[in-house]
Write an enzyme that holds these catalytic residues in place. Structure first.
Site, PDB file in Angstrom:
ATOM      1  N   GLY A  17       0.803  -1.224   0.000  1.00 15.70           N
ATOM      2  CA  GLY A  17       0.000   0.000   0.000  1.00 15.70           C
ATOM      3  C   GLY A  17       0.834   1.270   0.000  1.00 15.70           C
ATOM      4  O   GLY A  17       0.727   2.101  -0.913  1.00 15.70           O
ATOM      5  N   ILE A  93       5.883  -6.282   8.415  1.00 21.22           N
ATOM      6  CA  ILE A  93       4.732  -7.127   8.749  1.00 21.22           C
ATOM      7  C   ILE A  93       4.347  -6.898  10.211  1.00 21.22           C
ATOM      8  O   ILE A  93       5.139  -6.353  10.992  1.00 21.22           O
ATOM      9  CB  ILE A  93       5.038  -8.641   8.568  1.00 21.22           C
ATOM     10  N   THR A  94       3.141  -7.332  10.565  1.00 27.28           N
ATOM     11  CA  THR A  94       2.745  -7.367  11.979  1.00 27.28           C
ATOM     12  C   THR A  94       2.320  -8.794  12.323  1.00 27.28           C
ATOM     13  O   THR A  94       1.812  -9.518  11.453  1.00 27.28           O
ATOM     14  CB  THR A  94       1.544  -6.432  12.259  1.00 27.28           C
ATOM     15  N   ASP A  96       0.530  -9.564  15.718  1.00 25.74           N
ATOM     16  CA  ASP A  96       0.171  -9.015  17.023  1.00 25.74           C
ATOM     17  C   ASP A  96      -0.246 -10.069  18.043  1.00 25.74           C
ATOM     18  O   ASP A  96      -0.747 -11.134  17.687  1.00 25.74           O
ATOM     19  CB  ASP A  96      -0.996  -8.032  16.871  1.00 25.74           C
ATOM     20  N   PHE A 150      -0.314  -1.455  22.599  1.00 24.99           N
ATOM     21  CA  PHE A 150      -0.843  -2.675  23.224  1.00 24.99           C
ATOM     22  C   PHE A 150      -0.879  -3.795  22.184  1.00 24.99           C
ATOM     23  O   PHE A 150      -1.385  -3.614  21.084  1.00 24.99           O
ATOM     24  CB  PHE A 150      -2.267  -2.377  23.736  1.00 24.99           C
ATOM     25  N   GLY A 151      -0.341  -4.958  22.541  1.00 21.61           N
ATOM     26  CA  GLY A 151      -0.378  -6.106  21.620  1.00 21.61           C
ATOM     27  C   GLY A 151       0.712  -6.096  20.573  1.00 21.61           C
ATOM     28  O   GLY A 151       0.712  -6.932  19.667  1.00 21.61           O
ATOM     29  N   GLN A 152       1.654  -5.134  20.676  1.00 22.18           N
ATOM     30  CA  GLN A 152       2.695  -5.037  19.642  1.00 22.18           C
ATOM     31  C   GLN A 152       4.088  -4.864  20.248  1.00 22.18           C
ATOM     32  O   GLN A 152       4.846  -3.997  19.818  1.00 22.18           O
ATOM     33  CB  GLN A 152       2.404  -3.867  18.697  1.00 22.18           C
ATOM     34  N   TYR A 155       6.481  -5.538  17.256  1.00 14.90           N
ATOM     35  CA  TYR A 155       6.475  -4.495  16.224  1.00 14.90           C
ATOM     36  C   TYR A 155       7.031  -3.176  16.779  1.00 14.90           C
ATOM     37  O   TYR A 155       7.834  -2.503  16.125  1.00 14.90           O
ATOM     38  CB  TYR A 155       5.031  -4.327  15.733  1.00 14.90           C
ATOM     39  N   PRO A 185       5.082   6.847  10.206  1.00 19.52           N
ATOM     40  CA  PRO A 185       3.691   7.147   9.867  1.00 19.52           C
ATOM     41  C   PRO A 185       2.748   6.746  10.991  1.00 19.52           C
ATOM     42  O   PRO A 185       3.001   5.786  11.728  1.00 19.52           O
ATOM     43  CB  PRO A 185       3.405   6.267   8.633  1.00 19.52           C
TER      44      PRO A 185
HETATM   45  P1  NDP Z   1       1.604  -3.708   3.104  1.00 18.53           P
HETATM   46  O1  NDP Z   1       1.268  -4.971   3.807  1.00 18.53           O
HETATM   47  O2  NDP Z   1       0.631  -3.162   2.127  1.00 18.53           O
HETATM   48  O3  NDP Z   1       3.007  -3.845   2.386  1.00 18.53           O
HETATM   49  C1  NDP Z   1       4.088  -4.478   2.993  1.00 18.53           C
HETATM   50  C2  NDP Z   1       5.054  -4.873   1.916  1.00 18.53           C
HETATM   51  O4  NDP Z   1       6.152  -5.553   2.533  1.00 18.53           O
HETATM   52  C3  NDP Z   1       4.441  -5.833   0.888  1.00 18.53           C
HETATM   53  O5  NDP Z   1       4.864  -5.474  -0.405  1.00 18.53           O
HETATM   54  C4  NDP Z   1       5.046  -7.184   1.285  1.00 18.53           C
HETATM   55  O6  NDP Z   1       5.209  -8.074   0.219  1.00 18.53           O
HETATM   56  C5  NDP Z   1       6.418  -6.721   1.798  1.00 18.53           C
HETATM   57  N1  NDP Z   1       7.045  -7.749   2.617  1.00 18.53           N
HETATM   58  C6  NDP Z   1       6.569  -8.357   3.711  1.00 18.53           C
HETATM   59  N2  NDP Z   1       7.445  -9.276   4.166  1.00 18.53           N
HETATM   60  C7  NDP Z   1       8.507  -9.243   3.326  1.00 18.53           C
HETATM   61  C8  NDP Z   1       9.722  -9.957   3.251  1.00 18.53           C
HETATM   62  N3  NDP Z   1      10.075 -10.899   4.142  1.00 18.53           N
HETATM   63  N4  NDP Z   1      10.574  -9.668   2.234  1.00 18.53           N
HETATM   64  C9  NDP Z   1      10.254  -8.740   1.317  1.00 18.53           C
HETATM   65  N5  NDP Z   1       9.111  -8.028   1.328  1.00 18.53           N
HETATM   66  C10 NDP Z   1       8.248  -8.276   2.329  1.00 18.53           C
HETATM   67  O7  NDP Z   1       1.919  -2.639   4.259  1.00 18.53           O
HETATM   68  P2  NDP Z   1       1.929  -1.048   4.243  1.00 18.53           P
HETATM   69  O8  NDP Z   1       2.107  -0.512   2.885  1.00 18.53           O
HETATM   70  O9  NDP Z   1       0.777  -0.602   5.039  1.00 18.53           O
HETATM   71  O10 NDP Z   1       3.232  -0.767   5.132  1.00 18.53           O
HETATM   72  C11 NDP Z   1       4.487  -0.394   4.586  1.00 18.53           C
HETATM   73  C12 NDP Z   1       5.404  -0.022   5.737  1.00 18.53           C
HETATM   74  O11 NDP Z   1       4.832   1.051   6.479  1.00 18.53           O
HETATM   75  C13 NDP Z   1       5.603  -1.166   6.738  1.00 18.53           C
HETATM   76  O12 NDP Z   1       6.942  -1.183   7.170  1.00 18.53           O
HETATM   77  C14 NDP Z   1       4.673  -0.807   7.877  1.00 18.53           C
HETATM   78  O13 NDP Z   1       5.107  -1.348   9.088  1.00 18.53           O
HETATM   79  C15 NDP Z   1       4.764   0.717   7.849  1.00 18.53           C
HETATM   80  N6  NDP Z   1       3.637   1.402   8.458  1.00 18.53           N
HETATM   81  C16 NDP Z   1       2.351   1.266   7.947  1.00 18.53           C
HETATM   82  C17 NDP Z   1       1.302   1.944   8.513  1.00 18.53           C
HETATM   83  C18 NDP Z   1      -0.094   1.870   7.977  1.00 18.53           C
HETATM   84  O14 NDP Z   1      -1.005   2.465   8.573  1.00 18.53           O
HETATM   85  N7  NDP Z   1      -0.344   1.180   6.868  1.00 18.53           N
HETATM   86  C19 NDP Z   1       1.510   2.804   9.692  1.00 18.53           C
HETATM   87  C20 NDP Z   1       2.881   2.884  10.140  1.00 18.53           C
HETATM   88  C21 NDP Z   1       3.894   2.201   9.533  1.00 18.53           C
HETATM   89  P3  NDP Z   1       4.077  -9.206  -0.055  1.00 18.53           P
HETATM   90  O15 NDP Z   1       2.790  -8.463  -0.263  1.00 18.53           O
HETATM   91  O16 NDP Z   1       4.593  -9.894  -1.268  1.00 18.53           O
HETATM   92  O17 NDP Z   1       4.075 -10.060   1.167  1.00 18.53           O
END
Ligand code: NDP
Length: 248
Positions: A17, A93-94, A96, A150-152, A155, A185
């Site tokens: 996303g 990833i999460t 939780d 909480f729960g993280q 993370y 974020p």
């Molecule tokens: P998404 O789940 O949409 O995207 C996460 C991405 O990470 C996916 O493309 C996924 O690939 C990839 N990924 C997961 N595991 C691996 C791995 N082992 N190796 C390579 N790629 C991997 O999450 P968001 O876009 O929401 O989040 C992006 C970042 O922002 C994250 O670090 C998240 O913690 C952080 N964040 C997000 C917030 C939110 O509200 N959305 C708030 C605060 C921080 P695939 O789909 O192929 O598994």
């Protein structure tokens, strides 16, 4: 954004996303953008969607939690593109659970994907940046790394760790034109968050002073600014983008 034309940008988890918005913004700023992926079919679909929107994104398979995978990716990108100028450590990833119920597996998975990955990936490209006397490392952390959640415990620890890494590496690379920053974020309206039941989403929004979720494009704009020449004086920072939900 100044100074990004022709730069090579790697966005881990660029197919997700927030990652997709970062890829688009950096491509619009003139970067050659590469995203990591895990699932072949999903990545091909993403690449096609991007191509239909006019963006020629490159993709590379890599599990960022594996040092070996990252090493192979580093060799490939260093050979193919002559290194990476802008690295966005965004994959996350999460898993939780309250601490009393959290398994070792949940702890390790979140720590390796969110934090070890920052070492694994940055290690492959930092020498190239230092040799060119120009580089940007931008780590996507989280509000929950600043305030806990909480729960993280897993993370929150991983995301707080990212910022410790940021500050230490920033000190080691500042003299060589390489900046290292984190973005934390708050709740962003990605598909995942939008899929949460509306009443739960409304409870989340009620805690955000600006009265809405953030947009992936707002995080992407911050990434592009930090990557640009205009952001050259910012290093070792952790920039909050959370609608006022947590102020420090
Ligand atoms: P998404 O789940 O949409 O995207 C996460 C991405 O990470 C996916 O493309 C996924 O690939 C990839 N990924 C997961 N595991 C691996 C791995 N082992 N190796 C390579 N790629 C991997 O999450 P968001 O876009 O929401 O989040 C992006 C970042 O922002 C994250 O670090 C998240 O913690 C952080 N964040 C997000 C917030 C939110 O509200 N959305 C708030 C605060 C921080 P695939 O789909 O192929 O598994």
């Amino acid at each position: 954004m100044s100074g990004l034309n022709g730069k090579v940008a790697l966005v881990t988890g660029g197919t997700g996303g927030i990652g997709s918005a970062i890829c688009v913004k950096l491509a619009q700023a003139g970067c050659k953008v590469v995203s990591t992926y895990l699932d072949e079919a999903q990545a091909s679909e993403w690449k096609k969607k991007m191509a239909d929107a006019g963006f020629d994104m490159a993709i590379v398979k890599c599990d960022v939690s594996s040092f070996e995978d990252c090493k192979s990716m580093g060799e490939k990108l260093n050979a193919e593109f002559g290194g990476v100028d802008v690295l966005v450590n965004n994959a996350g990833i999460t898993k939780d659970g309250t601490f009393r119920k959290m398994s070792e597996g949940q702890w390790n998975a979140v720590l390796t994907v969110n934090l070890d990955s920052v070492f694994n990936v940055t290690k492959q490209f930092i020498d190239g940046m230092l040799n060119k006397s120009w580089g940007r490392v931008i780590n996507i952390s989280s509000i929950n790394g600043q305030k806990g959640q909480f729960g993280q415990t897993n993370y929150s620890a991983a995301k707080a760790g990212m910022h410790g890494f940021t500050m230490a590496l920033a000190q080691e690379t500042a003299k060589k034109g390489v900046t290292v920053n984190s973005i934390s974020p708050g709740y962003i309206g990605t598909e995942m968050v939008m899929a949460v039941a509306e009443d739960v989403r409304n409870q989340i929004i009620a805690q955000i002073p600006v009265g809405r979720l953030g947009k992936p494009e707002e995080i992407a704009a911050l990434v592009a600014f930090l990557a640009s020449e205009d952001g050259a004086f910012i290093t070792g920072a952790n920039i909050a983008a959370n609608g006022g939900q947590h102020m420090c």
